[in-house]
Design a protein around this motif. Structure first.
Motif, PDB file in Angstrom:
ATOM      1  N   GLY A   1       0.828  -1.205   0.000  1.00  0.00           N
ATOM      2  CA  GLY A   1       0.000   0.000   0.000  1.00  0.00           C
ATOM      3  C   GLY A   1       0.857   1.247   0.000  1.00  0.00           C
ATOM      4  N   TYR A   2       0.432   2.267  -0.766  1.00  0.00           N
ATOM      5  CA  TYR A   2       1.197   3.518  -0.753  1.00  0.00           C
ATOM      6  C   TYR A   2       0.344   4.761  -0.957  1.00  0.00           C
ATOM      7  N   THR A   3      -0.980   4.648  -0.784  1.00  0.00           N
ATOM      8  CA  THR A   3      -1.804   5.841  -0.911  1.00  0.00           C
ATOM      9  C   THR A   3      -3.064   5.673  -0.063  1.00  0.00           C
ATOM     10  N   ASN A   4      -3.252   6.576   0.888  1.00  0.00           N
ATOM     11  CA  ASN A   4      -4.414   6.479   1.771  1.00  0.00           C
ATOM     12  C   ASN A   4      -4.816   7.851   2.294  1.00  0.00           C
ATOM     13  N   ALA A   5      -5.835   7.880   3.120  1.00  0.00           N
ATOM     14  CA  ALA A   5      -6.312   9.134   3.713  1.00  0.00           C
ATOM     15  C   ALA A   5      -6.946   8.816   5.058  1.00  0.00           C
ATOM     16  N   GLY A   6      -6.829   9.763   5.985  1.00  0.00           N
ATOM     17  CA  GLY A   6      -7.389   9.526   7.312  1.00  0.00           C
ATOM     18  C   GLY A   6      -7.304  10.749   8.192  1.00  0.00           C
ATOM     19  N   ILE A   7      -7.282  10.517   9.495  1.00  0.00           N
ATOM     20  CA  ILE A   7      -7.337  11.591  10.492  1.00  0.00           C
ATOM     21  C   ILE A   7      -6.089  11.527  11.373  1.00  0.00           C
ATOM     22  N   VAL A   8      -5.474  12.675  11.579  1.00  0.00           N
ATOM     23  CA  VAL A   8      -4.256  12.756  12.386  1.00  0.00           C
ATOM     24  C   VAL A   8      -4.563  12.405  13.840  1.00  0.00           C
ATOM     25  N   GLN A   9      -3.799  11.450  14.390  1.00  0.00           N
ATOM     26  CA  GLN A   9      -3.963  11.016  15.775  1.00  0.00           C
ATOM     27  C   GLN A   9      -2.849  11.500  16.691  1.00  0.00           C
TER      28      GLN A   9
ATOM     29  N   GLY B   1       3.281   7.195  -0.126  1.00  0.00           N
ATOM     30  CA  GLY B   1       4.618   6.690   0.144  1.00  0.00           C
ATOM     31  C   GLY B   1       4.662   5.196   0.385  1.00  0.00           C
ATOM     32  N   GLY B   2       5.461   4.485  -0.405  1.00  0.00           N
ATOM     33  CA  GLY B   2       5.637   3.062  -0.203  1.00  0.00           C
ATOM     34  C   GLY B   2       6.235   2.764   1.165  1.00  0.00           C
TER      35      GLY B   2
END
Length: 346
Positions: free
Chosen positions: A64-72, A91-92
């Motif tokens: 996986g090298y591309t995602n989206a989410g919420i800063v923890q 980023g790989g």
């Protein structure tokens, strides 16, 4: 703290395993992942070979090298993001298919309001296409073609049209052509069913293509020749134009008189900075000399998504829960004609 992460095993199968979340380093951001997108070419290109020659001793490989989410959480030195902020990441080895990921800060970009997680999760692929378009240097009114309409090729088509160009896409899978047309592509050509050169001549009204982009991996000599033969032709018989290679294609072709006055360009990655560890973790380049860094390309893609100019929804064909990674991988490897953008959700 535990996390689930998608892996490929020695048999070429998708496996979801549990492991410790890596310790957050200086300059990194801890993300609670809400969506990730599988890159069918780069990430799964070798899976077919593994399935033909399985190796049970081969260790599980997180991917996986591309995602989206919420800063923890924020590592020391991170000042450009805040806890609770929505970000897209790339980023790989960093932006994995997982429920938590530690990503260097300059491989993250703030998500504009209105961009859903599943769209932002394509940011690495979109930025790769944007870098390829910058390398191609399209001009308003030019004619261009893209061979290979996986996610990167799809974004190349859209970004070419956003640059004011007339774009024709070529692929062997009808689903990819249909989705590209849904996103506004002007002309679709099914490889193997239609004559690419004839369609290119008609599409350009006899002027010839100004540029072509190869957006796939593997053997690419025949596709390269198709682009070459579709380019503008000077009175002396030489072809003119640009050919950009963004996929990991292998190409054999004569140069000099065998290629005419054609510029062949390689487009690597997402722009300056990717794989420069110092940059990834927070250093910067002089803006006056290096304008379009990896992070800025990510930001521009997200801005285009927010305005509706860059469309991601038509490119998403399937969504799976993270623990259904085996089904997602099987679909992309065994039935590539039935899938395009595949989203994983923790």
């Amino acid at each position: 703290m535990k996390r689930r992460v998608a892996c490929i095993d020695g048999h070429g199968k998708g496996v979801c395993r549990q492991e410790e979340v890596p310790q957050l380093k200086d300059g990194e951001v801890l993300i609670a992942v809400k969506a990730s997108m599988i890159s069918p070419g780069t990430e799964l290109g070798r899976v077919g070979a593994l399935r033909k020659k399985p190796d049970s001793k081969r260790p599980l490989r997180p991917f996986g090298y591309t995602n989206a989410g919420i800063v923890q959480a924020l590592g020391k030195g991170v000042e450009q993001f805040a806890i609770g902020q929505q970000v897209a990441c790339m980023g790989g080895g960093f932006a994995l298919h997982a429920d938590y990921a530690c990503v260097p800060q300059n491989l993250c970009a703030a998500m504009p309001e209105g961009v859903p997680f599943e769209a932002a999760a394509s940011v690495h692929l979109a930025a790769t296409a944007l870098n390829a378009i910058r390398r191609t240097e399209p001009l308003f009114g030019e004619n261009g073609m893209v061979l290979g309409l996986g996610p990167v090729g799809q974004f190349c088509i859209q970004l070419g049209q956003l640059s004011g160009c007339h774009m024709m896409g070529v692929d062997r899978f009808p689903l990819r052509l249909e989705r590209a047309q849904q996103a506004g592509m002007e002309a679709a050509v099914q490889e193997g069913e239609e004559n690419v050169l004839e369609r290119a001549a008609a599409f350009t009204r006899g002027f010839g293509m100004d540029f072509g982009i190869l957006a796939f991996g593997g053997e690419g000599s025949e596709a390269f020749e198709q682009v070459y033969q579709s380019l503008k032709q000077a009175p002396d018989g030489h072809r003119m134009g640009r050919i950009t290679i963004v996929g990991g294609a292998n190409i054999s072709h004569l140069f000099a008189a065998g290629l005419g006055n054609v510029d062949v360009r390689s487009a690597a990655r997402t722009g300056p900075g990717y794989h420069d560890e110092s940059y990834e973790y927070g250093s910067t380049y002089p803006r006056v000399f290096v304008e379009w860094t990896t992070q800025r390309n990510m930001e521009e893609c997200l801005r285009a998504m927010a305005s509706g100019r860059l469309q991601v929804a038509p490119l998403i064909s399937h969504q799976f829960a993270l623990d259904k990674i085996a089904e997602a991988v099987d679909l992309l490897v065994e039935e590539p004609w039935n899938a395009l953008g595949v989203i994983l959700r923790p």
